[in-house]
Design a protein around this motif. Structure first.
Motif, PDB file in Angstrom:
ATOM      1  N   MET A 289       0.863  -1.289   0.045  1.00 15.50           N
ATOM      2  CA  MET A 289       0.118   0.063  -0.008  1.00 15.50           C
ATOM      3  C   MET A 289       0.732   1.287   0.010  1.00 15.50           C
TER       4      MET A 289
ATOM      5  N   GLN B 171       1.103   4.156   1.385  1.00 17.90           N
ATOM      6  CA  GLN B 171       0.723   4.851   2.445  1.00 17.90           C
ATOM      7  C   GLN B 171       1.703   4.603   3.829  1.00 17.90           C
TER       8      GLN B 171
ATOM      9  N   HIS C 109      -2.082  -0.944   7.348  1.00 15.71           N
ATOM     10  CA  HIS C 109      -3.295  -1.584   6.967  1.00 15.71           C
ATOM     11  C   HIS C 109      -3.550  -2.964   7.141  1.00 15.71           C
TER      12      HIS C 109
ATOM     13  N   THR D 258       2.664  -1.820   4.018  1.00 18.95           N
ATOM     14  CA  THR D 258       2.584  -0.474   3.792  1.00 18.95           C
ATOM     15  C   THR D 258       4.147   0.176   3.677  1.00 18.95           C
TER      16      THR D 258
END
Length: 186
Positions: A13, A15, A19, A24
């Motif tokens: 991800m 970010q 998650h 991430t």
């Protein structure tokens, strides 16, 4: 002012916040207070630029600046020149019309790493590679464009943003490096 190049792996991800199901950027970058300048979907891989400077982040990611982004796209099937012409012209995707872009058919890049997990293979359906250069980057745009002309995307790798290219900085998935942002600030 920091500018970081990261080769984002598949299924990560884009970010830093946790998650529930996927890794991430925090798993790859131990640098505090940096943020991605634009995003790549979890099922896409390749170059992401990150910075600690809001002005630089806006310069890189805001569509008004029209910074070119290059994608290598493996598609199902073999597009004809007429299909490439459709992709390069404004294309109505229902909720927006794309801007013109550059599209060429290429050989599979020799320098490109193997994806883990590998893409699906179908014995009776060939695949081919395209190089697409866009000056915009809406949500899942490249995938939606290739599907709209009948060639679903199997693999999507962003290889350059505004002159920073993975070919010049040979980063394997998960690798990163800090670079001088001077050429973006001219």
């Amino acid at each position: 002012m920091k500018l970081i190049l990261l080769n984002k792996p598949f299924d990560v991800m884009c970010q830093f916040s946790a998650h529930p199901d996927r890794p991430t950027l925090a798993a790859y970058l131990p640098i505090p207070n940096i943020y991605p300048a634009g995003r790549l979907d979890a099922d896409s891989e390749g170059l992401v630029l990150l910075t600690d400077n809001g002005k630089l982040q806006n310069l890189i990611s805001h569509p008004d600046h029209k910074l070119p982004k290059t994608y290598l796209v493996q598609v199902e099937g073999i597009p004809e020149n007429t299909d490439l012409d459709k992709l390069s012209q404004p294309l109505n995707l229902g909720d927006f019309i794309t801007k013109p872009c550059k599209v060429v058919r290429i050989q599979e890049p020799e320098w490109l790493w193997e994806r883990n997990p590998p893409i699906r293979q179908r014995a009776n359906i060939p695949t081919s590679w395209l190089c697409m250069v866009l000056s915009e980057g809406k949500n899942r745009q490249v995938r939606r464009m290739t599907a709209a002309v009948g060639f679903p995307t199997l693999r999507l790798v962003r290889t350059s943003i505004a002159g920073y290219a993975l070919e010049d900085f040979p980063l394997m998935p998960g690798d990163w490096m800090e670079v001088d942002p001077a050429h973006l600030l001219k």
